[in-house]
Design a protein around this motif. Structure first.
Motif, PDB file in Angstrom:
ATOM      1  N   MET A   1      51.330 -68.142  -8.278  1.00 29.34           N
ATOM      2  CA  MET A   1      52.411 -68.987  -8.787  1.00 29.34           C
ATOM      3  C   MET A   1      51.872 -70.361  -9.159  1.00 29.34           C
ATOM      4  O   MET A   1      52.357 -71.001 -10.085  1.00 29.34           O
ATOM      5  CB  MET A   1      53.526 -69.124  -7.753  1.00 29.34           C
ATOM      6  N   GLY A   2      50.865 -70.826  -8.420  1.00 26.38           N
ATOM      7  CA  GLY A   2      50.246 -72.111  -8.745  1.00 26.38           C
ATOM      8  C   GLY A   2      49.618 -72.078 -10.126  1.00 26.38           C
ATOM      9  O   GLY A   2      49.720 -73.032 -10.893  1.00 26.38           O
ATOM     10  N   ILE A   3      48.980 -70.944 -10.453  1.00 25.19           N
ATOM     11  CA  ILE A   3      48.377 -70.803 -11.777  1.00 25.19           C
ATOM     12  C   ILE A   3      49.463 -70.816 -12.852  1.00 25.19           C
ATOM     13  O   ILE A   3      49.376 -71.555 -13.835  1.00 25.19           O
ATOM     14  CB  ILE A   3      47.552 -69.494 -11.862  1.00 25.19           C
ATOM     15  N   ILE A   4      50.525 -70.020 -12.638  1.00 29.56           N
ATOM     16  CA  ILE A   4      51.620 -69.996 -13.622  1.00 29.56           C
ATOM     17  C   ILE A   4      52.197 -71.396 -13.765  1.00 29.56           C
ATOM     18  O   ILE A   4      52.391 -71.903 -14.864  1.00 29.56           O
ATOM     19  CB  ILE A   4      52.732 -69.022 -13.175  1.00 29.56           C
ATOM     20  N   ASN A   5      52.446 -72.036 -12.630  1.00 28.30           N
ATOM     21  CA  ASN A   5      53.074 -73.356 -12.658  1.00 28.30           C
ATOM     22  C   ASN A   5      52.240 -74.389 -13.409  1.00 28.30           C
ATOM     23  O   ASN A   5      52.770 -75.290 -14.051  1.00 28.30           O
ATOM     24  CB  ASN A   5      53.343 -73.821 -11.226  1.00 28.30           C
ATOM     25  N   SER A   6      50.910 -74.240 -13.359  1.00 27.38           N
ATOM     26  CA  SER A   6      50.072 -75.246 -14.017  1.00 27.38           C
ATOM     27  C   SER A   6      50.260 -75.203 -15.534  1.00 27.38           C
ATOM     28  O   SER A   6      49.905 -76.135 -16.234  1.00 27.38           O
ATOM     29  CB  SER A   6      48.607 -75.053 -13.632  1.00 27.38           C
ATOM     30  N   TYR A   7      50.816 -74.113 -16.046  1.00 23.21           N
ATOM     31  CA  TYR A   7      51.126 -74.046 -17.469  1.00 23.21           C
ATOM     32  C   TYR A   7      52.502 -74.633 -17.786  1.00 23.21           C
ATOM     33  O   TYR A   7      52.859 -74.840 -18.929  1.00 23.21           O
ATOM     34  CB  TYR A   7      51.078 -72.594 -17.974  1.00 23.21           C
ATOM     35  N   PHE A   8      53.325 -74.819 -16.752  1.00 21.11           N
ATOM     36  CA  PHE A   8      54.681 -75.330 -16.979  1.00 21.11           C
ATOM     37  C   PHE A   8      54.952 -76.586 -16.160  1.00 21.11           C
ATOM     38  O   PHE A   8      55.807 -76.576 -15.288  1.00 21.11           O
ATOM     39  CB  PHE A   8      55.738 -74.282 -16.598  1.00 21.11           C
TER      40      PHE A   8
ATOM     41  N   GLY B   1      63.097 -72.799 -12.991  1.00 25.29           N
ATOM     42  CA  GLY B   1      63.277 -73.133 -11.583  1.00 25.29           C
ATOM     43  C   GLY B   1      62.428 -72.266 -10.676  1.00 25.29           C
ATOM     44  O   GLY B   1      61.949 -72.707  -9.634  1.00 25.29           O
ATOM     45  N   VAL B   2      62.223 -71.007 -11.086  1.00 25.61           N
ATOM     46  CA  VAL B   2      61.415 -70.090 -10.282  1.00 25.61           C
ATOM     47  C   VAL B   2      59.962 -70.549 -10.226  1.00 25.61           C
ATOM     48  O   VAL B   2      59.346 -70.591  -9.160  1.00 25.61           O
ATOM     49  CB  VAL B   2      61.477 -68.654 -10.840  1.00 25.61           C
ATOM     50  N   VAL B   3      59.409 -70.915 -11.392  1.00 25.94           N
ATOM     51  CA  VAL B   3      57.979 -71.219 -11.434  1.00 25.94           C
ATOM     52  C   VAL B   3      57.664 -72.643 -10.989  1.00 25.94           C
ATOM     53  O   VAL B   3      56.514 -72.967 -10.735  1.00 25.94           O
ATOM     54  CB  VAL B   3      57.364 -70.978 -12.831  1.00 25.94           C
ATOM     55  N   THR B   4      58.681 -73.502 -10.895  1.00 24.88           N
ATOM     56  CA  THR B   4      58.428 -74.866 -10.457  1.00 24.88           C
ATOM     57  C   THR B   4      58.534 -74.945  -8.946  1.00 24.88           C
ATOM     58  O   THR B   4      59.538 -74.549  -8.383  1.00 24.88           O
ATOM     59  CB  THR B   4      59.457 -75.829 -11.081  1.00 24.88           C
ATOM     60  N   PRO B   5      57.485 -75.429  -8.287  1.00 28.56           N
ATOM     61  CA  PRO B   5      57.573 -75.523  -6.836  1.00 28.56           C
ATOM     62  C   PRO B   5      58.631 -76.553  -6.467  1.00 28.56           C
ATOM     63  O   PRO B   5      58.775 -77.573  -7.138  1.00 28.56           O
ATOM     64  CB  PRO B   5      56.183 -76.006  -6.417  1.00 28.56           C
ATOM     65  N   PHE B   6      59.398 -76.259  -5.439  1.00 24.79           N
ATOM     66  CA  PHE B   6      60.517 -77.134  -5.121  1.00 24.79           C
ATOM     67  C   PHE B   6      60.225 -77.997  -3.911  1.00 24.79           C
ATOM     68  O   PHE B   6      59.675 -77.564  -2.919  1.00 24.79           O
ATOM     69  CB  PHE B   6      61.768 -76.313  -4.855  1.00 24.79           C
ATOM     70  N   CYS B   7      60.598 -79.274  -4.043  1.00 22.05           N
ATOM     71  CA  CYS B   7      60.530 -80.172  -2.912  1.00 22.05           C
ATOM     72  C   CYS B   7      61.844 -80.931  -2.938  1.00 22.05           C
ATOM     73  O   CYS B   7      62.192 -81.511  -3.958  1.00 22.05           O
ATOM     74  CB  CYS B   7      59.340 -81.114  -3.079  1.00 22.05           C
ATOM     75  N   SER B   8      62.612 -80.861  -1.857  1.00 17.68           N
ATOM     76  CA  SER B   8      63.955 -81.430  -1.911  1.00 17.68           C
ATOM     77  C   SER B   8      63.922 -82.926  -2.239  1.00 17.68           C
ATOM     78  O   SER B   8      64.841 -83.464  -2.813  1.00 17.68           O
ATOM     79  CB  SER B   8      64.688 -81.187  -0.599  1.00 17.68           C
TER      80      SER B   8
ATOM     81  N   VAL C   1      64.537 -69.372  -5.220  1.00 19.80           N
ATOM     82  CA  VAL C   1      63.448 -68.452  -5.549  1.00 19.80           C
ATOM     83  C   VAL C   1      62.193 -69.283  -5.753  1.00 19.80           C
ATOM     84  O   VAL C   1      61.982 -69.853  -6.807  1.00 19.80           O
ATOM     85  CB  VAL C   1      63.755 -67.662  -6.833  1.00 19.80           C
ATOM     86  N   ASN C   2      61.384 -69.416  -4.738  1.00 18.82           N
ATOM     87  CA  ASN C   2      60.134 -70.160  -4.897  1.00 18.82           C
ATOM     88  C   ASN C   2      58.983 -69.332  -4.364  1.00 18.82           C
ATOM     89  O   ASN C   2      59.180 -68.245  -3.818  1.00 18.82           O
ATOM     90  CB  ASN C   2      60.221 -71.514  -4.197  1.00 18.82           C
ATOM     91  N   GLU C   3      57.781 -69.859  -4.535  1.00 22.45           N
ATOM     92  CA  GLU C   3      56.594 -69.048  -4.237  1.00 22.45           C
ATOM     93  C   GLU C   3      56.533 -68.615  -2.763  1.00 22.45           C
ATOM     94  O   GLU C   3      56.143 -67.484  -2.459  1.00 22.45           O
ATOM     95  CB  GLU C   3      55.331 -69.798  -4.663  1.00 22.45           C
ATOM     96  N   VAL C   4      56.964 -69.496  -1.863  1.00 25.90           N
ATOM     97  CA  VAL C   4      56.896 -69.149  -0.442  1.00 25.90           C
ATOM     98  C   VAL C   4      57.889 -68.032  -0.118  1.00 25.90           C
ATOM     99  O   VAL C   4      57.562 -67.051   0.560  1.00 25.90           O
ATOM    100  CB  VAL C   4      57.166 -70.389   0.440  1.00 25.90           C
ATOM    101  N   ALA C   5      59.118 -68.167  -0.653  1.00 25.93           N
ATOM    102  CA  ALA C   5      60.127 -67.144  -0.400  1.00 25.93           C
ATOM    103  C   ALA C   5      59.675 -65.789  -0.946  1.00 25.93           C
ATOM    104  O   ALA C   5      59.814 -64.762  -0.276  1.00 25.93           O
ATOM    105  CB  ALA C   5      61.463 -67.550  -1.029  1.00 25.93           C
TER     106      ALA C   5
END
Lengths: 79, 325
Positions: free
Chosen positions: B50-57, B83-90, B120-124
């Motif tokens: 997911m980190g790899i995917i996220n680095s493109y977005f 929202g799925v590919v972006t890591p979430f931090c409240s 829906v995030n990478e950890v979940a």
């Protein structure tokens, strides 16, 4: 003398960032003052969408994750 | 793929520690060792990918995309998928909210993103694969994306712009059209990998204690609670089980890592999957601390409507899950 601002609403990541910056500044004897900006309206003046972010002399040079020591050395040399 | 972990756990519990098989303690310990290793392994793989995917977005690019493309109704789905590919931090949710609104992205679309991102995030996803398998995981991801999409559309149709705080409303009236620059475009993947790797390690380090505690509690429950224990209280026959567990979950605040291993044991002891997932979505998707943060940008009424709509959607998806499984 550099002015470093750390933008973040007080989450754990932002606190770690402050600690890392302080460490790098102390270890390398960089002349800098470090300010944390926690108010959301002030943070938004810098147009960042992901925190923590590091501002050096009013320029956003780093954002979105906890920096490593070498990240900070990089931005402090450029800034 | 996981047989070696099974053997390893067997060896530690029965050979190294000389515990008798069949006893509560050894069963619980075996479960703990097996699950911890398997889950941490899967978690790392998913977080890294997911980190790899996220680095493109990067988030700026997501915002520019939503600002510049007419999507004819699909923008809710697109925002939800981002929202799925972006890591979430409240703690990033408020800056993100303002950044989107300032860019002229409609409120409902912004909500779609905000709802799906924690759900829906990478950890979940990593934990879900380890605990429930690929099939349940895909259904969870799909329903999380749909939930964000639909809740965003509902919130849009309610026309809630008036309920934003004044300074945010001012921003709505003079949105900027220029795109923020996206610096990461030029860096090749090979140079980004070390950063992605260390980020993945950071995320893992952060969730490791929660996962281990969650699995330990799960392990204890697994060994000591009899099969089917919860069925009499929270089984499929009880129509109130889904709403009650969702409403209980909303004020609770935890990342997916601590809750999921416990949810998995609850399911194995007779709580229907939909009820358990509704509980889980309530815990990770909505929380009081998040509501407090949002007070800077929204009136209490808007926060209440936002929480209300999302809670209803979670309850409905809980029922749907219970019907499917």
């Amino acid at each position: 003398m550099k002015h470093i601002k750390i933008l973040g609403t007080g989450c754990p990541k932002c606190k770690t960032t402050i600690a890392v910056v302080q460490e790098v500044v102390a270890e390398n004897k960089i002349e800098a003052d470090i300010e944390k900006v926690e108010d959301i309206m002030d943070i938004m003046k810098y147009n960042v969408m992901s925190t923590p972010a590091i501002v050096v002399d009013e320029k956003v040079l780093f954002k979105g994750r906890v920096p490593s020591k070498s990240d900070i050395l990089d931005i402090l040399q450029v800034g | 793929m996981f047989e070696w972990i099974e053997h390893l756990a067997d060896w530690i519990v029965y050979d190294l520690l000389q515990l008798h098989s069949g006893a509560h303690l050894s069963e619980a310990l075996h479960f703990f060792i097996y699950d911890s290793i398997k889950i941490m392994m899967l978690l790392f793989i998913v977080v890294f990918l997911m980190g790899i995917i996220n680095s493109y977005f990067p988030i700026e690019r997501v915002r520019n995309y939503l600002m510049n493309h007419k999507l004819y109704g699909l923008e809710y789905l697109v925002a939800s998928l981002f929202g799925v590919v972006t890591p979430f931090c409240s703690c990033s949710s408020v800056p993100l909210f303002i950044g989107f609104v300032r860019g002229g992205i409609p409120l409902g679309v912004t909500f779609s993103f905000l709802i799906t991102s924690p759900l829906v995030n990478e950890v979940a996803i990593g934990l879900f694969i380890g605990l429930f398998g690929l099939k349940v995981t895909s259904i969870y991801v799909l329903s999380g994306v749909l939930l964000g999409t639909i809740a965003g559309m509902i919130l849009h149709s309610l026309q809630l712009e008036n309920l934003l705080t004044t300074w945010v409303k001012d921003m709505l009236n003079n949105t900027e059209q220029q795109n923020s620059s996206v610096a990461s475009e030029i860096i090749p993947l090979s140079q980004r990998l070390p950063v992605i790797w260390s980020e993945a390690m950071n995320i893992l380090k952060g969730v490791l204690p929660y996962v281990l505690i969650g699995i330990a509690i799960g392990g204890l429950m697994h060994g000591y609670i009899p099969e089917g224990f919860f069925e009499q209280y929270m089984g499929k026959d009880n129509p109130l089980a889904v709403p009650i567990s969702t409403i209980l979950a909303v004020p609770m605040y935890s990342n997916a890592s601590g809750v999921l291993p416990i949810v998995q044991v609850l399911v194995s002891k007779g709580i229907p999957l939909g009820t358990a997932i509704a509980f889980m979505m309530g815990v990770v998707g909505l929380s009081l601390p998040e509501g407090m943060l949002l007070k800077k940008v929204m009136s209490l009424k808007l926060i209440a409507i936002y929480f209300g709509v999302v809670t209803c959607c979670i309850i409905i998806s809980g029922y749907v899950f219970n019907i499917i499984f």
